[in-house]
Motif scaffolding. Structure first.
Motif, PDB file in Angstrom:
ATOM      1  N   GLU A 133      39.489  38.884  34.007  1.00  0.00           N
ATOM      2  CA  GLU A 133      39.690  37.483  34.371  1.00  0.00           C
ATOM      3  C   GLU A 133      41.171  37.115  34.281  1.00  0.00           C
ATOM      4  OE1 GLU A 133      37.315  33.320  33.423  1.00  0.00           O
ATOM      5  OE2 GLU A 133      37.312  34.929  31.951  1.00  0.00           O
ATOM      6  N   LEU A 134      41.820  37.514  33.196  1.00  0.00           N
ATOM      7  CA  LEU A 134      43.234  37.220  33.015  1.00  0.00           C
ATOM      8  C   LEU A 134      44.093  37.973  34.031  1.00  0.00           C
ATOM      9  CD1 LEU A 134      43.489  37.207  29.123  1.00  0.00           C
ATOM     10  CD2 LEU A 134      43.754  35.238  30.649  1.00  0.00           C
ATOM     11  N   ASP A 135      43.714  39.198  34.334  1.00  0.00           N
ATOM     12  CA  ASP A 135      44.458  39.967  35.329  1.00  0.00           C
ATOM     13  C   ASP A 135      44.389  39.287  36.689  1.00  0.00           C
ATOM     14  OD1 ASP A 135      45.904  42.273  36.377  1.00  0.00           O
ATOM     15  OD2 ASP A 135      43.991  42.921  37.239  1.00  0.00           O
ATOM     16  N   SER A 136      43.197  38.829  37.051  1.00  0.00           N
ATOM     17  CA  SER A 136      43.017  38.134  38.322  1.00  0.00           C
ATOM     18  C   SER A 136      43.805  36.835  38.354  1.00  0.00           C
ATOM     19  CB  SER A 136      41.533  37.856  38.557  1.00  0.00           C
ATOM     20  OG  SER A 136      41.337  37.119  39.746  1.00  0.00           O
ATOM     21  N   MET A 137      43.788  36.093  37.258  1.00  0.00           N
ATOM     22  CA  MET A 137      44.505  34.820  37.196  1.00  0.00           C
ATOM     23  C   MET A 137      46.008  35.034  37.346  1.00  0.00           C
ATOM     24  SD  MET A 137      42.300  33.054  34.097  1.00  0.00           S
ATOM     25  CE  MET A 137      43.275  31.550  33.954  1.00  0.00           C
ATOM     26  N   LEU A 138      46.520  36.060  36.697  1.00  0.00           N
ATOM     27  CA  LEU A 138      47.960  36.328  36.781  1.00  0.00           C
ATOM     28  C   LEU A 138      48.362  36.652  38.209  1.00  0.00           C
ATOM     29  CD1 LEU A 138      50.435  38.615  36.694  1.00  0.00           C
ATOM     30  CD2 LEU A 138      50.634  36.545  35.327  1.00  0.00           C
ATOM     31  N   ARG A 139      47.548  37.410  38.894  1.00  0.00           N
ATOM     32  CA  ARG A 139      47.869  37.803  40.265  1.00  0.00           C
ATOM     33  C   ARG A 139      47.755  36.622  41.236  1.00  0.00           C
ATOM     34  NH1 ARG A 139      48.374  43.349  40.224  1.00  0.00           N
ATOM     35  NH2 ARG A 139      47.607  44.260  38.284  1.00  0.00           N
TER      36      ARG A 139
END
Length: 228
Positions: free
Chosen positions: A88-94
């Motif tokens: 979830e955090l990886d997707s948000m950062l991208r």
């Protein structure tokens, strides 16, 4: 623009969006656009709104999913950082291509997450310089807090070889890492200073009175002098 916006903590997503719209100020937008940002809300007023709402993870997710930068900044202030998963955090950062949104996501959420180090490693090596810049900013934290996780000499090698030609946001994060190494690690200070002097990155950056230049040699020397 509303000077004082009062809102019920139980307000719906739509009501919060209306409150954000009432705080829209084209003068703030004009200033922010110069730095690549697209929000038109005074951040002090945004924090005031967050204080009224208090922590609300479901609302934070709803605000994030609107894609609006002001809404996403508000989401970072009312969310539960430890509630987000790795993917979830990886997707948000991208998704967080706007500089201020990325900055707050990293500072207010990822740094408080149990996934912080794993995400740092993943982002640090990413081919996208915007994503990589987040990895480098997380590395700044580890330089001082957990240096045993890092190959500090190797970081200096990379900075020396790549920082000069790096895209702006990545360059800024690499320069921050260089300065942090020089400030917190006396054994690497001479080399950090030498790299900064050699590359001259941000040497001419306009610095307001009373602020410290981001040029690494000046930054390092100033902060070290304060430690004496």
């Amino acid at each position: 623009m509303a000077e004082n916006t009062t809102i019920n903590p139980a307000s719906s997503l739509a009501e919060i969006q209306t409150a954000l719209e009432s705080l829209h100020d084209p003068r703030i937008l004009a200033v922010n656009e110069k730095h690549g940002n697209d929000h038109a809300v005074n951040l002090t007023k945004l924090r005031g709104l967050a204080k009224q709402i208090k922590t609300n993870q479901d609302l934070a997710i709803g605000l994030w999913n609107t894609g609006d930068s002001a809404a996403r900044l508000l989401a970072m202030l009312i969310c539960k950082p430890k509630a987000f998963g790795f993917e979830e955090l990886d997707s948000m950062l991208r998704e967080a291509v706007v500089p201020k949104v990325q900055e707050w996501l990293v500072s207010y959420v990822v740094k408080k997450s149990a996934h912080c180090e794993a995400l740092r490693v993943l982002w640090f090596a990413d081919s996208d310089p915007v994503v990589a810049s987040a990895g480098w900013e997380l590395t700044v934290m580890q330089v001082s807090k957990n240096p045993g996780l890092l190959d500090t000499a190797g970081l200096l090698d990379t900075i020396e070889a790549e920082m000069k030609e790096a895209p702006e946001r990545l360059q800024w994060a690499m320069n921050h890492t260089l300065a942090e190494i020089g400030i917190t690690h006396a054994e690497h200070r001479a080399r950090a200073l030498a790299i900064g002097e050699k590359l001259q990155v941000l040497v001419d950056y306009p610095t307001p009175p009373g602020c410290t230049s981001p040029y690494a040699p000046i930054w390092i020397n100033y902060m070290v002098s304060r430690q004496a």
